[in-house]
Design a protein around this motif. Structure first.
Motif, PDB file in Angstrom:
ATOM      1  N   ASP A  26     -11.715  73.685 -29.300  1.00 10.58           N
ATOM      2  CA  ASP A  26     -11.922  73.733 -30.753  1.00 10.58           C
ATOM      3  C   ASP A  26     -12.595  75.016 -31.232  1.00 10.58           C
ATOM      4  N   THR A  27     -13.451  75.614 -30.408  1.00 11.62           N
ATOM      5  CA  THR A  27     -14.251  76.753 -30.861  1.00 11.62           C
ATOM      6  C   THR A  27     -13.703  78.112 -30.442  1.00 11.62           C
ATOM      7  N   CYS A  28     -12.938  78.177 -29.374  1.00 10.21           N
ATOM      8  CA  CYS A  28     -12.429  79.468 -28.884  1.00 10.21           C
ATOM      9  C   CYS A  28     -11.620  80.238 -29.928  1.00 10.21           C
ATOM     10  N   PRO A  29     -10.792  79.573 -30.742  1.00  6.62           N
ATOM     11  CA  PRO A  29     -10.049  80.332 -31.754  1.00  6.62           C
ATOM     12  C   PRO A  29     -10.948  81.101 -32.726  1.00  6.62           C
ATOM     13  N   ARG A  30     -12.138  80.610 -32.992  1.00  5.31           N
ATOM     14  CA  ARG A  30     -13.051  81.328 -33.891  1.00  5.31           C
ATOM     15  C   ARG A  30     -13.492  82.647 -33.274  1.00  5.31           C
ATOM     16  N   ILE A  31     -13.691  82.652 -31.967  1.00  9.93           N
ATOM     17  CA  ILE A  31     -14.077  83.894 -31.292  1.00  9.93           C
ATOM     18  C   ILE A  31     -12.893  84.851 -31.256  1.00  9.93           C
ATOM     19  N   THR A  32     -11.711  84.340 -30.992  1.00  8.04           N
ATOM     20  CA  THR A  32     -10.510  85.180 -30.982  1.00  8.04           C
ATOM     21  C   THR A  32     -10.287  85.811 -32.347  1.00  8.04           C
ATOM     22  N   GLN A  33     -10.449  85.047 -33.413  1.00 10.90           N
ATOM     23  CA  GLN A  33     -10.301  85.604 -34.760  1.00 10.90           C
ATOM     24  C   GLN A  33     -11.283  86.742 -34.990  1.00 10.90           C
ATOM     25  N   LEU A  34     -12.479  86.581 -34.497  1.00 13.33           N
ATOM     26  CA  LEU A  34     -13.507  87.601 -34.662  1.00 13.33           C
ATOM     27  C   LEU A  34     -13.191  88.850 -33.838  1.00 13.33           C
ATOM     28  N   THR A  35     -12.815  88.668 -32.585  1.00 10.28           N
ATOM     29  CA  THR A  35     -12.540  89.832 -31.737  1.00 10.28           C
ATOM     30  C   THR A  35     -11.294  90.577 -32.192  1.00 10.28           C
ATOM     31  N   ASP A  36     -10.396  89.888 -32.871  1.00  8.30           N
ATOM     32  CA  ASP A  36      -9.204  90.556 -33.399  1.00  8.30           C
ATOM     33  C   ASP A  36      -9.530  91.494 -34.554  1.00  8.30           C
ATOM     34  N   THR A  37     -10.713  91.366 -35.134  1.00  8.17           N
ATOM     35  CA  THR A  37     -11.073  92.181 -36.294  1.00  8.17           C
ATOM     36  C   THR A  37     -11.943  93.386 -35.958  1.00  8.17           C
ATOM     37  N   VAL A  38     -12.401  93.505 -34.717  1.00  7.80           N
ATOM     38  CA  VAL A  38     -13.261  94.630 -34.352  1.00  7.80           C
ATOM     39  C   VAL A  38     -12.552  95.537 -33.352  1.00  7.80           C
ATOM     40  N   SER A  39     -12.791  96.810 -33.481  1.00  4.72           N
ATOM     41  CA  SER A  39     -12.208  97.777 -32.551  1.00  4.72           C
ATOM     42  C   SER A  39     -13.058  97.842 -31.285  1.00  4.72           C
ATOM     43  N   ILE A  40     -12.401  97.702 -30.154  1.00  6.08           N
ATOM     44  CA  ILE A  40     -13.131  97.816 -28.886  1.00  6.08           C
ATOM     45  C   ILE A  40     -12.609  98.962 -28.036  1.00  6.08           C
ATOM     46  N   ARG A  41     -11.768  99.810 -28.606  1.00  6.76           N
ATOM     47  CA  ARG A  41     -11.229 100.940 -27.856  1.00  6.76           C
ATOM     48  C   ARG A  41     -12.370 101.774 -27.287  1.00  6.76           C
ATOM     49  N   ASN A  42     -12.370 101.898 -25.948  1.00  6.61           N
ATOM     50  CA  ASN A  42     -13.374 102.683 -25.215  1.00  6.61           C
ATOM     51  C   ASN A  42     -14.803 102.231 -25.480  1.00  6.61           C
TER      52      ASN A  42
END
Length: 97
Positions: A26-42
């Motif tokens: 139930d909670t993992c999609p909330r983290i995925t939505q968040l990580t999809d919005t931030v740049s983590i390149r390098n």
């Protein structure tokens, strides 16, 4: 339903995501939505899991996905604050390295 909270802080070379509650289907999609919005390149993606007392297979799958994603982007994934049950899941699946 148990309480769940996730917070992100964005720094120059690090993205810190603090999670409190259960890391499950139930909670993992909330983290995925968040990580999809931030740049983590390098950059380093650090998950502070000190507030996570329970993790199921969905949580484990999320961590695997985030690890692959950060590597593909030239970054690294760090976990901090692991409580006993999530740490045991990682140990049993030999993914704690």
């Amino acid at each position: 339903m148990p309480s769940f909270d996730v917070h992100v802080s964005n720094h120059h070379n690090r993205v810190m995501i603090t999670v409190a509650g259960e890391l499950d289907f139930d909670t993992c999609p909330r983290i995925t939505q968040l990580t999809d919005t931030v740049s983590i390149r390098n950059r380093t993606l650090c998950l502070d899991l000190a507030g996570v007392s329970f993790m199921d297979a969905s949580g484990l799958s999320l961590l695997h996905s985030l690890h692959r994603y950060t590597e593909a982007e030239g970054g690294t994934l760090e976990l901090s604050g692991l409580q006993d049950q999530p740490r045991r899941i990682l140990e049993l699946t030999a993914t704690d390295a």
